[in-house]
Write a protein that holds these residues in place. Structure first.
Motif, PDB file in Angstrom:
ATOM      1  N   HIS A 189       0.820  -1.206   0.000  1.00 17.17           N
ATOM      2  CA  HIS A 189       0.000   0.000   0.000  1.00 17.17           C
ATOM      3  C   HIS A 189       0.863   1.269   0.000  1.00 17.17           C
ATOM      4  N   SER A 190       1.956   1.227   0.812  1.00 16.71           N
ATOM      5  CA  SER A 190       2.806   2.435   0.901  1.00 16.71           C
ATOM      6  C   SER A 190       3.926   2.419  -0.141  1.00 16.71           C
ATOM      7  N   ALA A 191       4.057   1.313  -0.882  1.00 14.48           N
ATOM      8  CA  ALA A 191       5.084   1.258  -1.937  1.00 14.48           C
ATOM      9  C   ALA A 191       4.600   2.051  -3.151  1.00 14.48           C
ATOM     10  N   ARG A 192       5.552   2.571  -3.914  1.00  9.44           N
ATOM     11  CA  ARG A 192       5.209   3.289  -5.147  1.00  9.44           C
ATOM     12  C   ARG A 192       5.730   2.502  -6.346  1.00  9.44           C
ATOM     13  N   PRO A 193       5.079   2.628  -7.498  1.00  8.39           N
ATOM     14  CA  PRO A 193       5.614   1.958  -8.681  1.00  8.39           C
ATOM     15  C   PRO A 193       7.054   2.436  -8.937  1.00  8.39           C
ATOM     16  N   SER A 194       7.898   1.557  -9.447  1.00 11.32           N
ATOM     17  CA  SER A 194       9.275   1.959  -9.761  1.00 11.32           C
ATOM     18  C   SER A 194       9.233   3.070 -10.816  1.00 11.32           C
ATOM     19  N   PRO A 195      10.288   3.890 -10.917  1.00  9.62           N
ATOM     20  CA  PRO A 195      10.262   5.011 -11.881  1.00  9.62           C
ATOM     21  C   PRO A 195       9.938   4.562 -13.312  1.00  9.62           C
ATOM     22  N   ALA A 196      10.520   3.465 -13.762  1.00  9.21           N
ATOM     23  CA  ALA A 196      10.260   3.026 -15.153  1.00  9.21           C
ATOM     24  C   ALA A 196       8.844   2.497 -15.322  1.00  9.21           C
ATOM     25  N   PHE A 197       8.281   1.889 -14.261  1.00  5.76           N
ATOM     26  CA  PHE A 197       6.892   1.414 -14.306  1.00  5.76           C
ATOM     27  C   PHE A 197       5.956   2.622 -14.411  1.00  5.76           C
ATOM     28  N   ALA A 198       6.178   3.614 -13.530  1.00  2.00           N
ATOM     29  CA  ALA A 198       5.336   4.818 -13.551  1.00  2.00           C
ATOM     30  C   ALA A 198       5.457   5.519 -14.904  1.00  2.00           C
ATOM     31  N   ALA A 199       6.678   5.595 -15.427  1.00  2.00           N
ATOM     32  CA  ALA A 199       6.892   6.276 -16.718  1.00  2.00           C
ATOM     33  C   ALA A 199       6.173   5.528 -17.837  1.00  2.00           C
ATOM     34  N   ALA A 200       6.213   4.194 -17.792  1.00  2.00           N
ATOM     35  CA  ALA A 200       5.551   3.405 -18.849  1.00  2.00           C
ATOM     36  C   ALA A 200       4.039   3.626 -18.809  1.00  2.00           C
ATOM     37  N   LEU A 201       3.476   3.689 -17.584  1.00  2.03           N
ATOM     38  CA  LEU A 201       2.021   3.896 -17.461  1.00  2.03           C
ATOM     39  C   LEU A 201       1.609   5.242 -18.050  1.00  2.03           C
ATOM     40  N   ASP A 202       2.517   6.235 -17.960  1.00  2.00           N
ATOM     41  CA  ASP A 202       2.208   7.592 -18.443  1.00  2.00           C
ATOM     42  C   ASP A 202       2.692   7.851 -19.864  1.00  2.00           C
ATOM     43  N   ASP A 203       3.371   6.892 -20.449  1.00  2.00           N
ATOM     44  CA  ASP A 203       4.019   7.103 -21.748  1.00  2.00           C
ATOM     45  C   ASP A 203       2.970   7.289 -22.848  1.00  2.00           C
ATOM     46  N   PRO A 204       3.018   8.420 -23.577  1.00  2.00           N
ATOM     47  CA  PRO A 204       2.042   8.602 -24.668  1.00  2.00           C
ATOM     48  C   PRO A 204       2.177   7.541 -25.756  1.00  2.00           C
ATOM     49  N   ARG A 205       3.337   6.847 -25.793  1.00  2.12           N
ATOM     50  CA  ARG A 205       3.545   5.789 -26.802  1.00  2.12           C
ATOM     51  C   ARG A 205       2.922   4.462 -26.370  1.00  2.12           C
ATOM     52  N   LEU A 206       2.407   4.403 -25.122  1.00  2.00           N
ATOM     53  CA  LEU A 206       1.840   3.133 -24.624  1.00  2.00           C
ATOM     54  C   LEU A 206       0.661   2.701 -25.489  1.00  2.00           C
ATOM     55  N   ARG A 207       0.692   1.443 -25.960  1.00  5.89           N
ATOM     56  CA  ARG A 207      -0.367   0.940 -26.836  1.00  5.89           C
ATOM     57  C   ARG A 207      -1.209  -0.146 -26.179  1.00  5.89           C
ATOM     58  N   ALA A 208      -0.611  -0.882 -25.226  1.00  2.06           N
ATOM     59  CA  ALA A 208      -1.374  -1.948 -24.561  1.00  2.06           C
ATOM     60  C   ALA A 208      -0.645  -2.375 -23.294  1.00  2.06           C
ATOM     61  N   ILE A 209      -1.422  -2.906 -22.351  1.00  2.00           N
ATOM     62  CA  ILE A 209      -0.858  -3.511 -21.141  1.00  2.00           C
ATOM     63  C   ILE A 209      -1.184  -5.004 -21.222  1.00  2.00           C
ATOM     64  N   VAL A 210      -0.156  -5.812 -21.086  1.00  2.00           N
ATOM     65  CA  VAL A 210      -0.318  -7.271 -21.211  1.00  2.00           C
ATOM     66  C   VAL A 210      -0.068  -7.898 -19.843  1.00  2.00           C
ATOM     67  N   VAL A 211      -1.015  -8.700 -19.375  1.00  2.00           N
ATOM     68  CA  VAL A 211      -0.846  -9.419 -18.108  1.00  2.00           C
ATOM     69  C   VAL A 211      -0.482 -10.858 -18.473  1.00  2.00           C
ATOM     70  N   ALA A 212       0.739 -11.232 -18.144  1.00  2.01           N
ATOM     71  CA  ALA A 212       1.259 -12.551 -18.539  1.00  2.01           C
ATOM     72  C   ALA A 212       0.511 -13.677 -17.817  1.00  2.01           C
ATOM     73  N   PRO A 213       0.627 -14.914 -18.329  1.00  6.10           N
ATOM     74  CA  PRO A 213      -0.045 -16.044 -17.663  1.00  6.10           C
ATOM     75  C   PRO A 213       0.711 -16.485 -16.413  1.00  6.10           C
ATOM     76  N   SER A 214       0.808 -15.556 -15.474  1.00  2.96           N
ATOM     77  CA  SER A 214       1.441 -15.815 -14.180  1.00  2.96           C
ATOM     78  C   SER A 214       0.329 -15.994 -13.161  1.00  2.96           C
ATOM     79  N   ASN A 215       0.685 -16.492 -11.982  1.00  2.43           N
ATOM     80  CA  ASN A 215      -0.312 -16.709 -10.919  1.00  2.43           C
ATOM     81  C   ASN A 215      -0.999 -15.379 -10.565  1.00  2.43           C
ATOM     82  N   PRO A 216      -2.347 -15.303 -10.738  1.00  6.75           N
ATOM     83  CA  PRO A 216      -3.021 -14.014 -10.505  1.00  6.75           C
ATOM     84  C   PRO A 216      -2.929 -13.548  -9.057  1.00  6.75           C
TER      85      PRO A 216
END
Ligand code: FO1
Length: 321
Positions: free
Chosen positions: A170-197
């Motif tokens: 809850h008190s952790a923040r996304p890593s800088p590159a994660f936060a940047a990717a979420l805000d990136d205007p070039r972002l086209r899709a978010i893929v959730v891999a077949p890992s344990n949900p």
């Protein structure tokens, strides 16, 4: 640009498939660090290493973790001294943990250390931790609370799971590159891999602000079901789902990701579940999801990217993968 959320083995396989299809600047893989722990005085980040080794072409395909062609002299020597050997660190893998720990102790962030390790292993695609703050997965079981690796490796997932806690998330923040990717205007899709949900993707979504950011993303979010024909492709996902009162089914994956993902890729064996997935509010795509070799990894990645492009189109062409 594609942002992929990944845990261990399933995550590393899809990450390798995506990396085969996308240029390094077009992919960021965000990895679960809820499994990380200090062991034998070293900071071990199993899922980060699994993904990095996979992209470096060095992964041990039999175990799914660690390095190919590993030797075990250190573990044998430790065992002779009466040391702790339940969590096996191979001789070459050990160097990764020693160097990670040295850099962290010198004040570097986990993101900085991971970037340095990626460069050393020749991994050009971006592999980043979900957060630079520690988040610890605690598995509450019928034997009491167990730190993740004690549940997973030491107790071999035998205790029945009652709940999963992401301590510190809850008190952790996304890593800088994660936060940047979420805000990136070039972002086209978010893929959730077949890992344990619950054990692998759950910790990433639990990091402060992440679930809301992904649920409100302007781009399609596409998940791949880790459950095929009522069983997990690897690991304890099916057992845990049942222990928590869910059916072990791709339909349950749809329910768990409802509100976060727009689409779910299910295996051909689960074609009959399409209506149930759609009833949970997700669009569905049927594919061969078993990634038994590099060709199938890239094939599934292409299916996922095409499905994301289709969903983007359906949203009114605001984004295309
Ligand atoms: N998994 C095991 O089942 N037994 C082990 O002894 C073990 C050692 C290990 C060492 C380094 C590493 O990066 C991963 C290791 N894993 C081992 C895998 C690890 O427990 C799991 O991959 C994840 O944490 C779940 O994704």
């Amino acid at each position: 640009m594609i942002l992929a959320l990944a845990g261990g083995v399933g995550g590393s396989k899809l990450a390798r498939g995506l990396a085969a299809c996308l240029a390094p600047s077009d992919l960021t893989v965000v990895v679960n660090t809820g499994d990380d722990f200090r062991h034998l005085g070293l900071w071990v980040s199993p899922d980060l290493d699994t993904v990095v080794y996979a992209l470096a072409g060095l992964a041990n395909r039999e175990t799914g973790w660690g390095l190919a062609g590993e030797t075990w002299h250190f573990m044998e020597a430790l065992g002779r001294l009466g040391g702790e050997t339940w969590f096996r660190l191979g001789d070459r893998d050990l160097a990764t943990h020693v160097e990670r720990t040295r850099r962290l102790d010198a004040g570097a962030t986990l993101s900085e250390v991971t970037a340095a390790l990626c460069a050393a292993f020749g991994v050009a695609h971006r592999v980043v931790p979900m957060s630079d703050q520690p988040v610890a997965t605690v598995v509450h079981t019928d034997e009491g609370p167990l730190p993740f690796q004690h549940y997973f490796v030491r107790r071999r997932c035998v205790p029945a799971v009652r709940a999963v806690e992401h301590a510190g998330a809850h008190s952790a923040r996304p890593s800088p590159a994660f936060a940047a990717a979420l805000d990136d205007p070039r972002l086209r899709a978010i893929v959730v891999a077949p890992s344990n949900p619950l054990l692998s993707i759950g910790p990433i979504l639990a990091v402060g602000g992440v679930r809301d950011a992904i649920a409100g993303a302007r781009v399609p979010v596409v998940a791949v079901s880790p459950i095929v024909g009522g069983e997990a492709v690897k690991g304890p996902a099916a057992k845990i789902l049942r222990e928590l009162g869910h059916a072990a089914s791709a339909a349950t994956i749809a329910t768990l990701y409802a509100g976060v993902a727009d689409g779910l890729v299910v295996d051909e064996r689960d074609r009959a579940l399409c209506r149930t997935v759609e009833a949970a509010g997700l669009r569905v795509c049927v594919a061969d999801t078993l990634m038994t070799d590099a060709q199938r990894e890239a094939g599934l990645a292409q299916v996922v990217l095409a499905f994301a492009a289709e969903l983007a189109e359906a949203r009114g062409g605001r984004a295309s993968a």
